[in-house]
Design an enzyme around this catalytic site. Structure first.
Site, PDB file in Angstrom:
ATOM      1  N   GLN B 259       0.765  -1.066   0.002  1.00 39.06           N
ATOM      2  CA  GLN B 259      -0.021  -0.001   0.230  1.00 39.06           C
ATOM      3  C   GLN B 259       0.975   1.139   0.082  1.00 39.06           C
ATOM      4  O   GLN B 259       0.608   2.225  -0.564  1.00 39.06           O
ATOM      5  CB  GLN B 259      -0.881   0.090   1.162  1.00 39.06           C
ATOM      6  CG  GLN B 259      -2.065   0.760   1.094  1.00 39.06           C
ATOM      7  CD  GLN B 259      -2.959   0.373  -0.029  1.00 39.06           C
ATOM      8  OE1 GLN B 259      -3.245  -0.542  -0.242  1.00 39.06           O
ATOM      9  NE2 GLN B 259      -3.406   1.488  -0.844  1.00 39.06           N
ATOM     10  N   HIS B 262       2.311   2.828  -3.174  1.00 40.37           N
ATOM     11  CA  HIS B 262       1.597   3.657  -4.204  1.00 40.37           C
ATOM     12  C   HIS B 262       2.036   4.986  -4.055  1.00 40.37           C
ATOM     13  O   HIS B 262       2.061   5.796  -5.232  1.00 40.37           O
ATOM     14  CB  HIS B 262       0.140   3.510  -3.825  1.00 40.37           C
ATOM     15  CG  HIS B 262      -0.420   2.219  -4.429  1.00 40.37           C
ATOM     16  ND1 HIS B 262      -0.549   2.115  -5.759  1.00 40.37           N
ATOM     17  CD2 HIS B 262      -1.040   1.196  -4.196  1.00 40.37           C
ATOM     18  CE1 HIS B 262      -1.253   1.051  -6.117  1.00 40.37           C
ATOM     19  NE2 HIS B 262      -1.338   0.561  -5.153  1.00 40.37           N
ATOM     20  N   GLU B 327     -10.453   1.672   2.897  1.00 41.86           N
ATOM     21  CA  GLU B 327     -10.845   1.237   1.577  1.00 41.86           C
ATOM     22  C   GLU B 327     -10.450  -0.269   1.183  1.00 41.86           C
ATOM     23  O   GLU B 327     -11.236  -0.916   0.762  1.00 41.86           O
ATOM     24  CB  GLU B 327      -9.775   2.187   0.450  1.00 41.86           C
ATOM     25  CG  GLU B 327      -9.645   1.761  -0.884  1.00 41.86           C
ATOM     26  CD  GLU B 327      -8.551   2.326  -1.768  1.00 41.86           C
ATOM     27  OE1 GLU B 327      -7.631   2.940  -1.059  1.00 41.86           O
ATOM     28  OE2 GLU B 327      -8.776   2.415  -2.876  1.00 41.86           O
ATOM     29  N   HIS B 328      -9.291  -0.801   1.761  1.00 43.20           N
ATOM     30  CA  HIS B 328      -9.068  -2.298   1.854  1.00 43.20           C
ATOM     31  C   HIS B 328      -9.034  -2.666   3.186  1.00 43.20           C
ATOM     32  O   HIS B 328      -8.199  -2.112   3.928  1.00 43.20           O
ATOM     33  CB  HIS B 328      -7.593  -2.422   1.192  1.00 43.20           C
ATOM     34  CG  HIS B 328      -7.594  -1.727  -0.217  1.00 43.20           C
ATOM     35  ND1 HIS B 328      -6.448  -0.653  -0.716  1.00 43.20           N
ATOM     36  CD2 HIS B 328      -8.023  -2.379  -1.510  1.00 43.20           C
ATOM     37  CE1 HIS B 328      -6.820  -0.517  -2.059  1.00 43.20           C
ATOM     38  NE2 HIS B 328      -7.730  -1.361  -2.458  1.00 43.20           N
ATOM     39  N   ASP B 361      -5.728  -6.218  -6.415  1.00 41.45           N
ATOM     40  CA  ASP B 361      -5.240  -5.008  -7.390  1.00 41.45           C
ATOM     41  C   ASP B 361      -5.405  -5.799  -8.770  1.00 41.45           C
ATOM     42  O   ASP B 361      -5.530  -4.786  -9.784  1.00 41.45           O
ATOM     43  CB  ASP B 361      -3.964  -4.699  -7.144  1.00 41.45           C
ATOM     44  CG  ASP B 361      -4.134  -3.613  -5.768  1.00 41.45           C
ATOM     45  OD1 ASP B 361      -5.059  -2.959  -5.521  1.00 41.45           O
ATOM     46  OD2 ASP B 361      -2.991  -3.449  -5.341  1.00 41.45           O
ATOM     47  N   HIS B 420     -52.139  19.599 -10.433  1.00 37.53           N
ATOM     48  CA  HIS B 420     -51.466  18.072  -9.914  1.00 37.53           C
ATOM     49  C   HIS B 420     -52.990  17.537  -9.669  1.00 37.53           C
ATOM     50  O   HIS B 420     -53.029  16.456  -9.977  1.00 37.53           O
ATOM     51  CB  HIS B 420     -50.801  18.316  -8.671  1.00 37.53           C
ATOM     52  CG  HIS B 420     -49.277  18.122  -9.032  1.00 37.53           C
ATOM     53  ND1 HIS B 420     -48.635  19.357  -9.527  1.00 37.53           N
ATOM     54  CD2 HIS B 420     -48.231  17.525  -8.885  1.00 37.53           C
ATOM     55  CE1 HIS B 420     -47.392  19.466  -9.587  1.00 37.53           C
ATOM     56  NE2 HIS B 420     -47.172  18.023  -9.305  1.00 37.53           N
TER      57      HIS B 420
END
Lengths: 437, 437
Positions: B259, B262, B327-328, B361, B420
């Site tokens: 991670q 990145h 996220e993960h 991934d 209406h």
């Protein structure tokens, strides 16, 4: 006068393109003002809410009276006439039944490589619903926003509604009760959105904010997006009616005006292959407008944005509808299902002469919060999905990792991500050594 | 040094809250620059694209060479090594199989009132995928964005990818080919987003734009939102690993660094009830970092945003994970399914020691475009749903209108919307007169 176009005319494409690109909304630039209000609420919490409410709603509150207590709620709701209550209960029940069918399924399967894959849906923990005050304070919108949240399983459901001069709308409170809203605060505007997004001493923050509002509310929702989820930012409403020649022009005129009376920026469009019907509807609208309570609004909308288009046939009408991608599409034709199948882009479709759009606003069951301004090309109306989120799941056995892991190692190398590759390779090595756990 | 917290310590809550609220991203304010680029592309079309590409990518194009022709595509793709091709094909096949299962069903039913209700899903007509250039040009991201669009039934799939100095990434082109991309343009930055949203002489506009990008691309996506749909605006990536004491510290260190490598803004968090494992992983990370190609990036991420949290038990670990909404989420424990069931908020969950996040991934099948920055509390990863929209359908028989119409009339009156009410009442009156059609 509304615009009148005929597809067989030489200048049709020019006129239609101009109609498509016309901007109906003056979006006042209130971004800076709203940013200031949000910062102030983050800074001073309840005290800021109390100040803004005194200033904008002419109402003096304390931290203790921000929330509408159960006792006041019961008293106000008890005053609702029985027929109004029955109508709202019918609407709530039908909306609940429709949205209950939207609940998606969790999935899990094991594939031939030995990977167990799937996903699961879980609700947002807390949701906040903004309800406008005054004229635009619609109990039907409370139901349309709150019920999907409840069906999705949201644990805590908050409403913020301004009560200018302290006046509450009994039907809005009843709608909150029927939908199962947990907390109601008499706060409106950008300050309400800020309070729900960031929290104050009295109002705990939520995870998702939905509901309509004025330019300040819309700007505030845009600014807090990311901190919390939001629904769409709705533009002016619109209806497109495709009708065959034998339809009742008075009914069609009423349907067009039911849209036009919402807002001077609303848009009502009739498309028909029958020039005679087009004339008859235009005449019926002209007769109808002066009789309406909201004649000025409906008249302005029809004058500035109304459109009547005569086509060669229904096929062409469907194709034009797809270019417009209307929020509401009414198909007043003998075979509405067949025509619906020829269109692709619309927020909601109302099939046949006995399904006026107005039943969809209240009691048919589907949501009336729908994509406007051609966004039905890429987005959907509000649903239980707006209050759920999907978590994907994957479990690999050692055998599955042995089968698909080498490809991951290769791709990681090609992307220059060494630790990615090694995190897989280290496990593969252990497996190859026969000591995998 | 990463932050180290222990839930039993007196200052835990302070430290954890500080970690939660830390902002990891410097969002450069490029809004004005981007607005200028978008206006210029709307104004000058291809000519603007050509100018920006010459300036930013040092590449001279003409309207004819904006698009990568089939011949060039074949030539470049032919140069991809067979092993890389096989790995990418495996990934594409698995991503396609997973996403095919996400296709939602249309529904239609007739309720006891006689209303036929339902909804249908239709694909977005045209989608545009942005692919970054240079280091962040990931073929895996092409597959993750393009395949769900194709599975959803998108008719026209466009890719814009900058090719600085004219250098194309063969694996990106191969990924486009495998995913079935129709058109590829060598244009990047805000100008590419503007071209896809508004169209130029050469690039027809799309309805939805997805894909990652730098600050300029993200700002451009925000600005064209509404004109077209967009996916999420992703922040820096993050992983949270919950591990029991018997797990392999070297594997966990690799997963944390996968991670961290990145982006210096990425975040890697380990939560474990075992202080000994926490020590061992920290030591393994310290040994690992200097060996990585991207040591500087991974080291900065771990130093500035890394966290190791020691809890009393797994229950507490799960509760902290929900507050982070990662996220993960990697569950390296003996019974990962049971622990997964105790969490609610995560973009993707990886179960067990043989499911490192890196397989997700590339090749496990679920999408790797996932909600970051705690937005898993209210949003989901990319899926086929991002390329579909729902149209609700309603058809009332005269009898159904007679049953539920009066409630709509009542509610319209309570909301002050006369047309209406009349649009329903006029039909009810005809029905009562026995001449309904």
């Amino acid at each position: 006068m509304p615009i009148r176009l005929t597809t067989s005319a030489a200048d049709f494409e020019t006129g239609f393109a101009a109609m498509l690109s016309a901007k109906r909304e003056d979006s006042a630039d209130v971004g800076d003002v709203v940013a200031g209000i949000i910062a102030d609420v983050r800074d001073r919490g309840d005290a800021a809410l109390i100040d803004y409410t005194a200033r904008f709603d002419r109402l003096d509150l304390t931290a203790e009276t921000l929330r509408i207590p159960a006792k006041e709620m019961s008293r106000v709701v008890a005053g609702v006439p029985a027929e109004d209550r029955a109508a709202l209960e019918l609407a709530a029940e039908r909306i609940r039944a429709y949205h209950a069918r939207q609940m998606p399924q969790d999935e899990s399967w094991t594939d031939e490589a030995g990977a167990t894959l799937g996903w699961r849906w879980t609700p947002v923990t807390a949701a906040g619903l903004y309800v406008p005050g005054g004229q635009a304070s619609y109990p039907s919108s409370v139901l349309m926003n709150a019920i999907p949240a409840r069906v999705a399983g949201v644990e805590r459901l908050v409403v913020c509604v301004p009560t200018p001069d302290g006046v509450v709308n009994p039907l809005v409170l009843l709608a909150c009760e029927l939908a199962g809203v947990d907390e109601i605060y008499r706060v409106g505007g950008a300050q309400a959105i800020a309070a729900m997004a960031y929290g104050t001493e009295t109002i705990a923050p939520v995870d998702k904010i939905t509901g309509p509002g004025n330019a300040f509310v819309a700007a505030a929702k845009r600014q807090v997006f990311g901190r919390v989820g939001i629904d769409m930012i709705a533009g002016p409403s619109e209806v497109l009616i495709i009708a065959e020649g034998d339809q009742n022009p008075d009914w069609l005129a009423l349907d067009l005006m039911a849209q036009a009376e919402h807002d001077a920026d609303a848009q009502s469009i009739l498309i028909t292959p029958d020039a005679g019907l087009a004339d008859a509807v235009e005449q019926a609208v002209a007769r109808l407008i002066p009789t309406l309570d909201r004649a000025e609004i409906a008249g302005a909308s029809w004058r500035d944005y109304g459109a009547v288009i005569v086509t060669r046939d229904l096929e062409e009408a469907a194709a034009l509808s797809d270019r417009i991608a209307p929020e509401h599409l009414e198909l007043c034709v003998a075979e509405p299902e067949a025509l619906a199948a020829r269109t692709r882009h619309a927020g909601a479709i109302f099939l046949g002469a006995h399904t006026p759009e107005a039943v969809g606003d209240y009691v048919s069951g589907p949501n009336h919060v729908l994509p406007t301004a051609r966004s039905a090309r890429f987005s959907s109306g509000l649903s239980v999905m707006d209050f759920l989120k999907r978590t994907t799941l994957a479990r690999l056995t050692p055998g599955a990792l042995a089968r698909i892991g080498p490809a991951a190692v290769r791709l990681a190398a090609s992307e220059g991500l060494a630790a990615h590759g090694q995190s897989v390779a280290a496990r593969l090595q252990t497996l190859n050594e026969g000591s995998g756990t």
